[in-house]
Design an enzyme around this catalytic site. Sequence first.
Site, PDB file in Angstrom:
ATOM      1  N   GLN A  91      14.798  10.391 -51.713  1.00  0.00           N
ATOM      2  CA  GLN A  91      13.757  11.212 -51.093  1.00  0.00           C
ATOM      3  C   GLN A  91      14.343  12.353 -50.260  1.00  0.00           C
ATOM      4  O   GLN A  91      13.598  13.104 -49.627  1.00  0.00           O
ATOM      5  CB  GLN A  91      12.856  10.338 -50.215  1.00  0.00           C
ATOM      6  CG  GLN A  91      12.087   9.285 -50.995  1.00  0.00           C
ATOM      7  CD  GLN A  91      11.297   8.343 -50.111  1.00  0.00           C
ATOM      8  OE1 GLN A  91      11.082   8.579 -48.926  1.00  0.00           O
ATOM      9  NE2 GLN A  91      10.854   7.232 -50.685  1.00  0.00           N
ATOM     10  N   HIS A 157      12.248   7.624 -46.645  1.00  0.00           N
ATOM     11  CA  HIS A 157      11.429   7.677 -45.433  1.00  0.00           C
ATOM     12  C   HIS A 157      12.018   8.571 -44.342  1.00  0.00           C
ATOM     13  O   HIS A 157      12.111   8.185 -43.179  1.00  0.00           O
ATOM     14  CB  HIS A 157      11.191   6.273 -44.874  1.00  0.00           C
ATOM     15  CG  HIS A 157      10.329   5.422 -45.748  1.00  0.00           C
ATOM     16  ND1 HIS A 157       9.752   4.256 -45.320  1.00  0.00           N
ATOM     17  CD2 HIS A 157       9.930   5.570 -47.044  1.00  0.00           C
ATOM     18  CE1 HIS A 157       9.038   3.715 -46.309  1.00  0.00           C
ATOM     19  NE2 HIS A 157       9.147   4.511 -47.366  1.00  0.00           N
ATOM     20  N   GLU A 249      -2.495   5.554 -44.312  1.00  0.00           N
ATOM     21  CA  GLU A 249      -3.296   5.825 -43.125  1.00  0.00           C
ATOM     22  C   GLU A 249      -3.467   7.304 -42.847  1.00  0.00           C
ATOM     23  O   GLU A 249      -2.574   8.107 -43.123  1.00  0.00           O
ATOM     24  CB  GLU A 249      -2.615   5.209 -41.880  1.00  0.00           C
ATOM     25  CG  GLU A 249      -2.350   3.742 -41.948  1.00  0.00           C
ATOM     26  CD  GLU A 249      -1.596   3.223 -40.729  1.00  0.00           C
ATOM     27  OE1 GLU A 249      -1.341   2.011 -40.675  1.00  0.00           O
ATOM     28  OE2 GLU A 249      -1.254   4.032 -39.825  1.00  0.00           O
ATOM     29  N   TYR A 259       1.237   2.958 -32.742  1.00  0.00           N
ATOM     30  CA  TYR A 259       0.421   2.749 -33.937  1.00  0.00           C
ATOM     31  C   TYR A 259       0.765   1.468 -34.698  1.00  0.00           C
ATOM     32  O   TYR A 259       0.193   1.200 -35.738  1.00  0.00           O
ATOM     33  CB  TYR A 259       0.483   4.000 -34.825  1.00  0.00           C
ATOM     34  CG  TYR A 259      -0.245   5.145 -34.142  1.00  0.00           C
ATOM     35  CD1 TYR A 259      -1.548   5.459 -34.476  1.00  0.00           C
ATOM     36  CD2 TYR A 259       0.354   5.833 -33.087  1.00  0.00           C
ATOM     37  CE1 TYR A 259      -2.244   6.456 -33.798  1.00  0.00           C
ATOM     38  CE2 TYR A 259      -0.330   6.834 -32.409  1.00  0.00           C
ATOM     39  CZ  TYR A 259      -1.630   7.130 -32.770  1.00  0.00           C
ATOM     40  OH  TYR A 259      -2.316   8.109 -32.084  1.00  0.00           O
ATOM     41  N   TYR A 270       6.237  -5.516 -49.779  1.00  0.00           N
ATOM     42  CA  TYR A 270       6.362  -5.428 -51.229  1.00  0.00           C
ATOM     43  C   TYR A 270       6.682  -6.770 -51.880  1.00  0.00           C
ATOM     44  O   TYR A 270       6.419  -6.965 -53.069  1.00  0.00           O
ATOM     45  CB  TYR A 270       7.419  -4.386 -51.608  1.00  0.00           C
ATOM     46  CG  TYR A 270       6.920  -2.975 -51.453  1.00  0.00           C
ATOM     47  CD1 TYR A 270       6.072  -2.413 -52.402  1.00  0.00           C
ATOM     48  CD2 TYR A 270       7.271  -2.212 -50.352  1.00  0.00           C
ATOM     49  CE1 TYR A 270       5.598  -1.122 -52.269  1.00  0.00           C
ATOM     50  CE2 TYR A 270       6.803  -0.911 -50.208  1.00  0.00           C
ATOM     51  CZ  TYR A 270       5.970  -0.375 -51.160  1.00  0.00           C
ATOM     52  OH  TYR A 270       5.488   0.904 -51.012  1.00  0.00           O
TER      53      TYR A 270
END
Length: 380
Positions: A91, A157, A249, A259, A270
Amino acid sequence: MRLHILAALILAGCGVSNDPILGGNSASAQADRPGFEVQELAQFKEPWAMAFLPGTNQALITEKAGRLLLWSEDSAAVEVAGTPKVDYGGQGGLGDIVPHPDFARNRLVYLSWVEAGENDTRGAVVGRARLATDGGPRLDGLAVIWRQDPKVTGRGHYSHRIAFAPDGHLFITSGERQKFTPAQDMNQNLGKVIRLTDTGDVPKDNPFATQGAIASQIWSLGHRNLLGIAFAPDGRLWTHEMGPKGGDEVNLIERGSNYGYPIVSNGSHYDGKDIPDHDSRPEFNAPEVWWNPAISPAGMIVYSGGMFPAWQGDILMGALSGQALIRVDVDGARAAKGDQWDMDRRIREVEQGPDGSVYLLEDERNGVGGKLLKLAPVGG
């Protein structure tokens, strides 16, 4: 959630194509949410982010492998020189691009990317530079103003989305790098929303400023992978983030709030193990909107243009696995699911043009995709 089944996109193999997409599954819905047509404008290699330069019809577009391009509808894209070396893979790579609010005067742009560290570690950084155009576009004086700390192993991430607040403060999303616990660790800036000045300094009124060091950067915590951030016209800050297996979200970000990730989530691990839902731990800030199964949200604006008046003040966001453009109905601090338009392609980025049109970047995988798309009202 109302799922609107839309006409499939039938795009020509080359050139520009137009395809009307009608929103809504009833006459009243179609009246409230007018249709739009999709125009295919250009092709890019793994495009990731896009931002129009204030007062121009030009946009900067990032490609994940490290290229930055200056593009407009009436001319071919030109590569911008002076970009940083990026750690490309998974990523990671070149990420977001955002102009300074006073760009017309200072020509500053802010960009994020992933840099390598020692022992096979890496992390996201944010830098700023002046965009010069004489003799060809280039970045002058590029300097890093923020880094994820610590650098860790893995290639996922990073988040590294950027937004300026109406008061000029710089906000950065920092993913938890698939490591879970950093999201609750105040000695790491992973899994957080960061607030800085436009020079990268820590504002004295940050919620944890008195704790010094990394904690002083933090605006909110308990996040997973935040790939969208935008301010509404009323100054409220909205983000979205990918949940684990389900539980994506949309959050209203509040100063100093937690949060809950990875302690709570409306998704599951997973491997099938349960994660307690938000309603089991009311001390954590619950999402305003969430999805299960996952849609994999990416890219985000709060629409303010006049071309689609029914969308004004609402969130428009892309969906990767959901292959959709999604509207979230926003009313002050409240949000609810609105339209979900099936685009039959992974939507990486959403951007608003100077004339109020909406632009989308299609994600590219295995050499397929990567198109820049423009939405305009049917008959407009």
